[in-house]
Design a protein around this motif. Structure first.
Motif, short mmCIF file in Angstrom:
data_model
loop_
_atom_site.label_atom_id
_atom_site.label_comp_id
_atom_site.label_asym_id
_atom_site.label_seq_id
_atom_site.Cartn_x
_atom_site.Cartn_y
_atom_site.Cartn_z
N VAL A 101 27.72 27.92 37.47
CA VAL A 101 28.38 26.94 38.90
C VAL A 101 28.57 28.17 39.62
O VAL A 101 29.27 29.19 39.56
CB VAL A 101 29.77 26.51 38.49
CG1 VAL A 101 30.35 25.59 39.60
CG2 VAL A 101 29.53 25.55 36.94
N LEU A 102 28.05 27.71 40.98
CA LEU A 102 28.46 28.72 42.22
C LEU A 102 29.68 29.00 42.45
O LEU A 102 30.42 27.65 42.84
CB LEU A 102 27.50 28.31 43.22
CG LEU A 102 27.57 29.14 44.68
CD1 LEU A 102 26.83 30.50 44.30
CD2 LEU A 102 26.87 28.46 45.81
N ASP A 103 30.21 29.95 42.73
CA ASP A 103 31.89 30.24 42.83
C ASP A 103 31.92 31.57 43.57
O ASP A 103 31.22 32.60 43.46
CB ASP A 103 32.44 30.10 41.60
CG ASP A 103 33.82 29.95 41.62
OD1 ASP A 103 34.38 29.46 42.98
OD2 ASP A 103 34.89 29.91 40.91
N PHE A 104 33.03 31.52 44.25
CA PHE A 104 33.48 32.89 44.89
C PHE A 104 34.78 33.43 44.17
O PHE A 104 35.71 32.51 43.93
CB PHE A 104 33.58 32.71 46.35
CG PHE A 104 32.48 32.39 47.14
CD1 PHE A 104 32.51 32.14 48.54
CD2 PHE A 104 31.20 32.31 46.46
CE1 PHE A 104 31.18 32.16 49.13
CE2 PHE A 104 29.96 32.07 47.30
CZ PHE A 104 30.27 31.99 48.71
N PRO A 105 35.25 34.40 44.06
CA PRO A 105 34.14 35.74 44.11
C PRO A 105 33.19 35.68 42.93
O PRO A 105 33.32 34.95 42.05
CB PRO A 105 34.98 36.80 44.29
CG PRO A 105 36.31 36.48 43.70
CD PRO A 105 36.37 34.96 43.69
N GLY A 106 32.42 36.79 42.86
CA GLY A 106 31.68 36.82 41.71
C GLY A 106 30.03 36.72 42.07
O GLY A 106 29.53 36.89 40.92
N LEU A 107 29.99 36.38 43.11
CA LEU A 107 28.36 36.10 43.38
C LEU A 107 27.78 37.22 44.29
O LEU A 107 28.04 36.97 45.59
CB LEU A 107 28.07 34.74 44.06
CG LEU A 107 26.63 34.43 44.07
CD1 LEU A 107 25.86 34.15 42.95
CD2 LEU A 107 26.68 33.28 44.79
N SER A 108 27.18 38.16 43.95
CA SER A 108 26.87 39.20 44.74
C SER A 108 26.13 38.88 45.88
O SER A 108 26.31 39.69 46.95
CB SER A 108 26.11 40.43 43.79
OG SER A 108 24.78 39.51 43.40
N GLY A 109 25.18 37.99 45.75
CA GLY A 109 24.21 37.59 47.04
C GLY A 109 25.11 37.08 48.25
O GLY A 109 24.53 37.14 49.40
N PHE A 110 26.33 36.57 47.93
CA PHE A 110 26.92 35.79 49.03
C PHE A 110 28.56 36.41 48.92
O PHE A 110 29.55 35.83 49.46
CB PHE A 110 27.19 34.39 48.76
CG PHE A 110 25.97 33.67 48.92
CD1 PHE A 110 24.97 33.98 49.94
CD2 PHE A 110 25.62 32.84 48.04
CE1 PHE A 110 23.86 33.28 50.01
CE2 PHE A 110 24.65 31.96 48.16
CZ PHE A 110 23.69 32.33 49.10
#
Length: 496
Positions: free
Chosen positions: A378-387
């Motif tokens: 599941v796409l989530d913030f923080p933790g996604l290096s690309g964004f």
């Protein structure tokens, strides 16, 4: 009776005679007179108008048409209700005549009541392009709720709002800074206005194969590059949130734009709900945007195709916005769409601080449950290096990655629909995107979770034996050159 073609009004007197007098705006004057009747004002014009009405002897008249009880309804909804309840002989458009001639194939599906309320620009319903009655009241209340200095209702969707915003700020030959993957309406606006693009390549994540927003540093670089060429941007256009719910840092971008006296336009089609819950990111206007265009029909509850354009501050010429909207929108706007905007605003304003409590709670619970399913992301913030450079993601937008179980988003979508009746909002090469809204129920969330568990159980082991989803090798917007402006490309002779 009013003669709009000559700009003259015939007024009935008590003795039955008629007089002819000029009327600067007959439809607005008639609207004002009808409003005076409904509010009970005993003014001379009202008295003359009421006494000039002759009803055929023996005809039955609905009492509601003589004195409409004002319900506790939003202003435009109330006006539409009152007009539809009148017992009148209709010799106006549309041709279905308040449902009497409604096509049976459609009336069997939706009933006749939508046709009854599908009315044209009658005086008591106000004029979208010169509002002085219920439309004006509804727009004022919407502006207050969304924190705008002025709000316009749109019946051409956010598409026409984006077009009007760009055309109101950019003239032929001006430069517009915008992301290369902006909505098609931004490109059609450049075709219509002759504006030239200064593109920003949005951030991109290869694992998800999706683009993010734009950063303040990217906007600053675009402004600086134009200045080095002796040019200045007429406006900056940003999409926030994106279709996937990724939000740009609009506070910093707006400060940057305003330091150069450049208006900031935000395509907030997917963010009409932002700011109405502590876990939701702040709205564009709260972060300094000058113009924000919202698809009220997406996460809020108006009818499809209805949107709002909000303005804040005084950088943008409001009169130019009005002219652009009148150019772009239909001269026969749907009052069902307009009333649905008023109703959606009213629905939100009754409990603005708590209305999204259940939806946000369900979205968080669903996301946490899905995160525990092996092979599902599941796409989530923080933790996604690309964004990592973006401040937030909309918690009501669930982006679910399925590449680790060897499926594309298209394959997962087909299985979820066929066996679980789950319909995502958006399907990609490596993920599916789902929109949680006020109507999402727990049973549907559970059905989604069950379907994803089924996918994991069926395909996770297979993926370990066979690689089925290739990695994306390059970002789709990196290599491009512009040979023609959008307007030149549109009118160029083309061959297939």
């Amino acid at each position: 009776m009013i003669s709009s073609s000559m700009g003259l009004a015939f007024t009935g007197r008590l003795d039955g005679s008629w007089s002819l007098r000029p009327a600067k705006n007959p439809r607005i004057r008639a609207c004002q007179e009808r409003r005076n009747i409904e509010s009970g004002k005993q003014q001379e014009k009202t008295t003359l108008l009421e006494n000039s009405i002759t009803i055929t002897k023996g005809s039955s008249v609905n009492p509601k048409s003589q004195k409409v009880k004002l319900d506790d309804l939003p202003p435009l909804v109330n006006a539409l209700k009152a007009s539809a309840e009148q017992d009148i002989a209709s010799f106006h458009f549309p041709g279905h005549n308040r449902g009497w001639a409604a096509p049976s194939s459609l009336s069997q599906l939706i009933g006749t009541r939508p046709f009854l309320h599908d009315l044209p620009e009658l005086p008591e319903l106000d004029n979208l392009f010169s509002p002085e009655g219920p439309i004006l009241d509804a727009q004022i209340q919407a502006a207050k709720l969304f924190g705008a200095s002025e709000t316009w209702f749109l019946v051409g969707g956010t598409t026409c709002g984006i077009q009007a915003a760009i055309m109101a700020t950019c003239s032929p030959g001006d430069f517009l800074i915008l992301p290369r993957n902006a909505h098609i309406s931004a490109f059609s606006a450049m075709v219509l206005s002759g504006t030239l693009p200064k593109y920003i390549v949005p951030k991109y994540d290869f694992s998800w194969d999706i683009a993010g927003g734009v950063t303040p540093s990217q906007v600053a670089k675009a402004i600086e590059e134009l200045e080095m060429e002796g040019q200045k941007a007429a406006a900056v256009f940003v999409t926030s949130p994106t279709y996937h719910g990724i939000c740009s840092n609009l506070s910093e971008i707006s400060q940057l734009c305003h330091s150069h006296s450049i208006p900031l336009i935000v395509d907030e089609a997917h963010g009409a709900h932002l700011g109405f819950h502590p876990l939701l990111p702040p709205a564009a206007l709260k972060q300094g945007a000058d113009l924000a265009i919202q698809s009220t029909h997406k996460v809020l509850c108006s009818l499809t195709q209805s949107s709002m354009l909000h303005m804040s501050g005084n950088i943008v010429d409001r009169e130019r916005i009005c002219r652009c909207l009148q150019t772009l929108q239909s001269s026969s706007p749907s009052y069902l769409l307009l009333a649905s905007l008023d109703a959606a605003r009213d629905q939100l304003s009754k409990n603005p601080e708590t209305v999204f409590n259940d939806a946000v709670k369900l979205a968080v619970e669903t996301k946490n449950t899905i995160n525990k399913i092996p092979g599902i992301s599941v796409l989530d913030f923080p933790g996604l290096s690309g964004f990592s450079s973006f401040p937030a993601i909309d918690p009501l937008r669930l982006n679910i990655g399925v590449w680790e179980i060897g499926l594309s988003g298209f394959e997962a979508d087909e299985i979820l629909f066929r066996y679980y009746g789950v319909v995502p909002e958006l399907t990609g090469t490596r993920s599916i995107t789902l929109a949680i809204n006020l109507g999402t129920c727990r049973e549907h969330s559970q059905r989604l979770v069950s379907g994803l568990r089924h996918l994991s159980a069926m395909f996770l082991q297979k993926q370990s034996m066979e690689e089925r989803v290739d990695d994306i090798g390059h970002a789709p917007y990196n290599d491009f050159t512009m040979s023609l402006s959008p307007r030149e490309a549109f009118f160029a002779i083309k061959k297939r």
